[in-house]
Design a protein around this motif. Structure first.
Motif, PDB file in Angstrom:
ATOM      1  N   PHE A 124      42.904  51.400  68.264  1.00  0.00           N
ATOM      2  CA  PHE A 124      41.910  52.397  67.853  1.00  0.00           C
ATOM      3  C   PHE A 124      40.475  51.884  68.040  1.00  0.00           C
ATOM      4  CE2 PHE A 124      45.623  54.271  65.777  1.00  0.00           C
ATOM      5  CZ  PHE A 124      45.496  55.578  66.221  1.00  0.00           C
ATOM      6  N   ALA A 125      40.311  50.988  69.017  1.00  0.00           N
ATOM      7  CA  ALA A 125      38.996  50.437  69.383  1.00  0.00           C
ATOM      8  C   ALA A 125      38.415  49.540  68.300  1.00  0.00           C
ATOM      9  CB  ALA A 125      38.012  51.552  69.758  1.00  0.00           C
ATOM     10  N   MET A 126      39.290  49.043  67.415  1.00  0.00           N
ATOM     11  CA  MET A 126      38.807  48.194  66.330  1.00  0.00           C
ATOM     12  C   MET A 126      39.120  46.737  66.635  1.00  0.00           C
ATOM     13  SD  MET A 126      39.995  50.575  63.185  1.00  0.00           S
ATOM     14  CE  MET A 126      39.761  52.352  63.313  1.00  0.00           C
ATOM     15  N   GLY A 127      38.121  46.068  67.181  1.00  0.00           N
ATOM     16  CA  GLY A 127      38.307  44.661  67.494  1.00  0.00           C
ATOM     17  C   GLY A 127      37.289  44.224  68.529  1.00  0.00           C
ATOM     18  N   SER A 128      37.106  42.910  68.644  1.00  0.00           N
ATOM     19  CA  SER A 128      36.132  42.367  69.585  1.00  0.00           C
ATOM     20  C   SER A 128      36.789  41.373  70.523  1.00  0.00           C
ATOM     21  CB  SER A 128      35.013  41.653  68.814  1.00  0.00           C
ATOM     22  OG  SER A 128      34.476  42.510  67.837  1.00  0.00           O
ATOM     23  N   ALA A 202      38.678  59.413  68.198  1.00  0.00           N
ATOM     24  CA  ALA A 202      37.538  58.976  67.399  1.00  0.00           C
ATOM     25  C   ALA A 202      37.857  57.734  66.580  1.00  0.00           C
ATOM     26  CB  ALA A 202      37.107  60.099  66.468  1.00  0.00           C
ATOM     27  N   PHE A 203      36.908  56.796  66.596  1.00  0.00           N
ATOM     28  CA  PHE A 203      36.931  55.663  65.677  1.00  0.00           C
ATOM     29  C   PHE A 203      35.849  55.960  64.633  1.00  0.00           C
ATOM     30  CE2 PHE A 203      35.281  50.931  65.679  1.00  0.00           C
ATOM     31  CZ  PHE A 203      35.371  50.886  64.301  1.00  0.00           C
ATOM     32  N   ALA A 204      34.575  55.874  65.028  1.00  0.00           N
ATOM     33  CA  ALA A 204      33.486  56.221  64.113  1.00  0.00           C
ATOM     34  C   ALA A 204      32.593  57.230  64.824  1.00  0.00           C
ATOM     35  CB  ALA A 204      32.700  54.985  63.713  1.00  0.00           C
ATOM     36  N   SER A 205      32.743  58.489  64.440  1.00  0.00           N
ATOM     37  CA  SER A 205      32.167  59.594  65.204  1.00  0.00           C
ATOM     38  C   SER A 205      30.658  59.504  65.427  1.00  0.00           C
ATOM     39  CB  SER A 205      32.471  60.909  64.493  1.00  0.00           C
ATOM     40  OG  SER A 205      33.824  60.952  64.132  1.00  0.00           O
ATOM     41  N   SER A 316      38.505  58.414  57.483  1.00  0.00           N
ATOM     42  CA  SER A 316      38.731  59.860  57.535  1.00  0.00           C
ATOM     43  C   SER A 316      39.287  60.279  58.897  1.00  0.00           C
ATOM     44  CB  SER A 316      37.398  60.554  57.239  1.00  0.00           C
ATOM     45  OG  SER A 316      37.494  61.933  57.403  1.00  0.00           O
ATOM     46  N   ASN A 317      38.712  59.733  59.965  1.00  0.00           N
ATOM     47  CA  ASN A 317      39.166  60.095  61.317  1.00  0.00           C
ATOM     48  C   ASN A 317      40.644  59.776  61.536  1.00  0.00           C
ATOM     49  OD1 ASN A 317      36.792  61.167  62.349  1.00  0.00           O
ATOM     50  ND2 ASN A 317      36.027  59.179  63.045  1.00  0.00           N
ATOM     51  N   LEU A 318      41.121  58.717  60.923  1.00  0.00           N
ATOM     52  CA  LEU A 318      42.499  58.288  61.177  1.00  0.00           C
ATOM     53  C   LEU A 318      43.504  58.916  60.204  1.00  0.00           C
ATOM     54  CD1 LEU A 318      41.078  56.435  63.160  1.00  0.00           C
ATOM     55  CD2 LEU A 318      42.609  54.602  62.473  1.00  0.00           C
ATOM     56  N   SER A 319      43.014  59.832  59.341  1.00  0.00           N
ATOM     57  CA  SER A 319      43.931  60.492  58.401  1.00  0.00           C
ATOM     58  C   SER A 319      44.923  61.394  59.121  1.00  0.00           C
ATOM     59  CB  SER A 319      43.147  61.342  57.397  1.00  0.00           C
ATOM     60  OG  SER A 319      42.385  60.514  56.564  1.00  0.00           O
ATOM     61  N   ARG A 320      44.542  61.870  60.295  1.00  0.00           N
ATOM     62  CA  ARG A 320      45.419  62.809  61.013  1.00  0.00           C
ATOM     63  C   ARG A 320      46.687  62.130  61.518  1.00  0.00           C
ATOM     64  NH1 ARG A 320      41.552  65.163  65.185  1.00  0.00           N
ATOM     65  NH2 ARG A 320      40.186  64.813  63.422  1.00  0.00           N
ATOM     66  N   PHE A 321      46.695  60.815  61.539  1.00  0.00           N
ATOM     67  CA  PHE A 321      47.894  60.099  61.983  1.00  0.00           C
ATOM     68  C   PHE A 321      48.788  59.901  60.764  1.00  0.00           C
ATOM     69  CE2 PHE A 321      44.294  58.863  64.679  1.00  0.00           C
ATOM     70  CZ  PHE A 321      44.731  59.434  65.862  1.00  0.00           C
TER      71      PHE A 321
END
Lengths: 484, 478
Positions: A124-128, A202-205, A316-321
């Motif tokens: 979910f694009a969370m990482g570096s 979306a990660f952080a809209s 909030s964005n990831l609640s749909r999963f």
């Protein structure tokens, strides 16, 4: 073939030197033989690519080709692609075949570009570092024991290893620029709102923005020409004309004012990276630019601000999963609550869960004002820093990342150190400004990137500034030994 | 102890837009499950909401119609909670800055007094889908056709002091939203429903009692019953030494009770925050004035006009303006009747409304159009038929036998005004009833009614009553 830039490939296709089918096949062959070393692709869309290439060849023959017709590209697996698995690097979406195309994908399809496949990325694009992917880490083509950066690590590695002439990425806190820096390629995060977010998971809209990852600034301009534009399906996309981003690439840099924020050259910056960046600045002075020291006094607040805003939005964005309509669902749920808890517990990785929890906490009753509201106020202060700076300078330069690529596993147990990888890139996202990373040298044989931050919608100038530098340097043209 | 009831209502009015509030999918009611849900309504990864500006226009209309403040800038927020029929895991609503601010509404109570009820706010939000239980055993189905349907949530101040006042307020809002055409007002389909916040306090006490919220009441009758039940329950609890708990309750019309759904402690922390996918809604004065210019006549103004223009009583005007279709119908009747305002009012409120009720027919679908009814009233006014015969004509029109003139013609109901013919009938009656003639002539005036009845009967009701009277009087003179 695989050492040509987009403009060279485009010209060769038009001239009939080779067909899109041949070109596509050659990249598919490279992916099949070389990708196992770096794990840049989650999905290779071989048949689709060849079918699209055949159609592109007809279009070229008919004389109706656009600049990107027949050009093979790699798409970050965050963009929804109709009929093709779209995973976002997560187990949660391992079974998800998108029923629709993202606007960015639609634009490339309309231009006749060929999709080679979907690239690996942090979950979910969370990482570096690209180590949070469900599909395993991507390895840096310059040293396969090192990370490629993230979250668009697959896209960066694919271009660096010449498995695709160009790719797309998304950047929420540095996810295009930092991997571009670590893999020695060119990456552009446009102004927030320049490229439609529709169909980009979306990660952080309020921070997410898609952009090109290429070998050269000129290639990035060609890609941005296709990606940018208002989209009525994205309310936050800008209702502004799209200039031809290739038009001003060769403008003179005589008199260009470059701001060097003193906060970007202080503690935490690897000394050799600092030297490489300083050398690049001297190159700009040779090109006629004027350098000015500036201050962005709230720089130290960028990382903490980001780690409230981005998790809050992601929670909030990831609640749909939720295992109800699509994606991963746990086996034999006992009841609704069990379905939610286990589907999300089993479907998400540790970093995603960490951020959802941070975000839910920051938004919860009693903490909202202290965290979310405070972060919004700081965000304004950070934007104001840039506003003041751009009254004095045309572009801001500094390092993209504090150090070259680090070892696989080196930081994966230490989230805070990992978060500091984005210390120089995050502010541009918080302010919504465009930023680029261009190859500016090597430290211990690993690439180093120069970051260029521009004013709102000043992508043409960024590309011009990057292009002129690439005319007098060859850092961007170097290829890792194993992938020549 | 004497108790005072305190009620506030949250009314959900479904806005009559063609498409959903954040997607292009249709809002039409009754389609097969999940056929009116696009990728946006399904909450697919990557989709984004785009605001339907028709919904904004409708909210502005409501603000203007109730004299409420229309916010120059309002913000959409996410209300986060998990539920299977809530596809995104959050509902897009408005929290801190709603599109409509404070206003005041006047309601007319049964005794004719007028009371002011405060409107706290009205905000735009999307509806959720529906969970379908019992369609397949052991499973719950989800229908997302309704997901994303625009709602205007209208929140009142706790200004109502009885179920009757609550109903009057709810009917007033119902009348306004249907007058200005922003909601179809259909309560059976859930287009207009409310949550009632109910509490009681000892009469004279300033502080409010602890309230309970009764969810999802979808008829005026249910609102009244649920409130009264809840008031009784709360008084029983307090008088029994207990305390009312702040909680959400459900009204069960079959069991005739309200029961607890969840307590305050179990309530969700909705983690509201501004939706980063949507821009703030900016409304300038120009937009507001453009909406105002197109605002139809509102119930209160129409009532005043009916009183002055048609010289109706307050009561008649109130009844006739209670709904826009009724008021529109009445005005067409008056016009078609040639200006018979009072007679038209009697017919619309009397036989017409009675038949509508009896047949459970909607005014828009009833077989007697306003033009037809007006045409019939014209025939009463010009003495073609009597009021009594008109009832027959009306019934025939309702049965689809054509307009008034056609019915009068085919059934031969035309009033007899030929004085020769009437005289002939009168002569016959006088000849056949010598006893009654004697009585009348000896001073028993009451017998006159007998003669009128006989003549009318002989004419099958068709003789003009005024003429009959006159001729009888002449002929019976000693």
């Amino acid at each position: 073939m695989h050492n040509k830039t987009l403009s060279e490939l485009s010209a060769a296709l038009q001239a009939g030197e080779f067909s899109s089918t041949e070109l596509t096949q050659s990249y598919l062959d490279r992916i099949s033989s070389l990708d196992p070393q770096i794990n840049a692709f989650v999905t290779v869309t071989q048949q689709l690519a060849l079918d699209t290439a055949a159609a592109a060849d007809k279009r070229i023959a008919a004389g109706t080709a656009a600049p990107l017709t027949g050009i093979p590209l790699a798409q970050k697996d965050i963009f929804c692609t109709e009929g093709v698995k779209t995973t976002c690097g997560s187990k949660m979406l391992d079974n998800f075949i998108s029923p629709y195309d993202a606007t960015v994908i639609e634009n490339f399809n309309a231009a006749g570009a060929v999709m080679l496949g979907k690239t690996n990325m942090d979950e979910f694009a969370m990482g570096s570092s690209n180590e949070t992917s469900y599909y395993g880490p991507v390895k840096n083509p310059w040293d396969i024991n090192k990370v490629p950066g993230g979250s668009s690590g697959g896209s960066a590695a694919a271009v660096a290893a010449r498995l695709a002439p160009a790719s797309t990425g998304t950047d929420t806190g540095g996810s295009i620029r930092q991997p571009a820096s670590l893999c020695g390629i060119t990456g552009l995060k446009p102004t927030y709102g320049r490229v439609s977010r529709y169909g980009m998971i979306a990660f952080a809209s309020s921070l997410d923005q898609a952009g090109p990852m290429t070998r050269t600034a000129e290639d990035a301009a060609m890609m941005l020409n296709c990606m940018a534009g208002f989209d009525e399906r994205d309310s936050t996309s800008a209702q502004r004309d799209v200039p031809d981003y290739t038009a001003n690439l060769n403008d003179s840099l005589q008199g260009l004012t470059i701001g060097l924020p003193k906060e970007y050259f202080g503690e935490g910056l690897d000394a050799q990276v600092g030297s490489a960046v300083e050398a690049a600045i001297r190159e700009y002075e040779n090109l006629g630019a004027v350098v000015k020291e500036i201050s962005l006094p709230n720089t130290h607040l960028a990382v903490p601000t980001y780690y409230v805003v981005a998790p809050a939005e992601c929670s909030s964005n990831l609640s749909r999963f939720d295992g109800v309509r699509f994606g991963y669902r746990c086996d034999d749920p006992a009841d609704l609550e069990d379905l939610y808890k286990r589907s999300r517990g089993e479907g998400f990785g540790a970093e995603v869960k960490r951020r959802i929890m941070i975000g839910a906490y920051a938004l919860s009753a009693g903490y909202y004002d202290a965290y979310y509201i405070k972060a919004q106020q700081l965000r304004r202060l950070i934007s104001d820093d840039f506003k003041r700076a751009f009254e004095e300078v045309d572009v801001i330069m500094g390092p993209t990342a504090p150090e070259p690529a680090f070892g696989l596993g080196e930081k994966s147990d230490d989230p805070i150190t990992m978060y500091l990888s984005d210390i120089y890139t995050i502010a541009a996202n918080l302010a919504g400004l465009p930023g680029m990373s261009v190859p500016a040298g090597f430290v211990n044989n690993m690439p180093v990137g120069l970051q260029i931050i521009g004013n709102y919608f000043d992508e043409s100038r960024l590309l011009n500034v990057a292009h002129r530098y690439q005319q007098v340097t060859d850092w961007h043209a170097r290829t890792p030994e194993q992938f020549k | 102890m004497e108790w005072e009831v305190v009620i506030g209502l949250e009314i959900h009015a479904q806005l009559a837009t063609k498409s959903k509030i954040f997607s292009g999918a249709s809002t039409a009611y009754g389609a097969p499950a999940n056929t009116q849900a696009c990728v946006v309504d399904l909450g697919m990864p990557g989709v984004l909401p785009v605001l339907n500006h028709e919904a904004v226009q409708m909210a502005i209309k409501f603000g203007l119609a109730t004299g409420s403040e229309v916010a120059p800038r309002s913000i959409f927020a996410r209300k986060n909670y998990f539920y299977p029929d809530l596809p995104k895991g959050y509902q897009i609503s408005q929290m801190e800055l709603p599109i409509v601010g404070e206003g005041v509404l006047e309601i007319r109570l049964e005794d004719g007094t007028v009371k002011k009820i405060g409107i706290t706010r009205a905000h735009l939000e999307e509806d959720a889908g529906k969970s379908l239980h019992g369609e397949s055993p052991g499973m719950t189905g989800i229908d997302l056709n309704r997901a994303g349907t625009p709602l205007l949530e209208i929140v009142s101040e706790p200004d109502m002091r009885s179920a009757k006042e609550a109903i009057a307020y709810m009917k007033k809002i119902h009348s306004i939203v249907t007058y200005i055409d922003i909601c179809d007002g259909n309560m059976q389909e859930g287009s207009f429903r409310c949550d009632a916040n109910v509490s009681v306090r000892p009469k004279g006490q300033e502080e409010y009692g602890t309230r309970a919220e009764i969810k999802n009441l979808n008829s005026f009758r249910f609102v009244e019953k649920a409130i009264n039940l809840e008031v009784e329950r709360q008084i029983d609890v307090i008088e029994g030494g207990g305390a009312v708990v702040q909680e959400t309750r459900l009204y069960d019309s079959d069991k005739h009770e309200t029961r607890a759904m969840r307590s305050k402690e179990e309530a969700n922390d909705y983690r509201y925050f501004p939706d980063p996918d949507l821009l703030p809604v900016e409304i300038d004065n120009e937009t507001i004035e453009a909406v105002r210019a197109n605002l139809p006549e509102l119930p209160d103004a129409k009532l005043q006009r009916f009183i002055s223009e048609y010289e109706l009583s307050d009561y008649d005007a109130d009844v006739l303006t209670s709904s826009r279709p009724m008021a529109d119908y009445y005005e067409i009747v008056v016009k078609a009747s040639g200006g018979e305002a009072k007679l038209s009012a009697n017919w619309v409120m009397g036989d017409f409304s009675g038949t509508l009720n009896k047949e459970s027919t909607d005014i828009k679908e009833c077989p007697v159009s306003a033009e037809m009814l007006g045409g019939m009233i014209k025939r009463i006014a010009d003495n073609t038929i009597s009021g009594k015969i008109a009832k027959q004509v009306f019934e025939a029109m309702w049965q689809g036998e054509g307009d008034a003139d056609a019915v009068i013609e085919s059934k031969g109901l035309k009033q007899v005004t030929d004085s020769g013919a009437i005289e002939k009938l009168v002569d016959e009656i006088i000849t056949n009833n010598p006893g009654q003639v004697e009585q009348y002539r000896s001073g028993k005036d009451k017998v006159f009614g007998f003669f009128v009845g006989q003549v009318m009967k002989a004419s099958q009701g068709k003789a003009n009553p005024a003429q009959v009277n006159q001729i009888l009087k002449d002929k019976l003179k000693p």
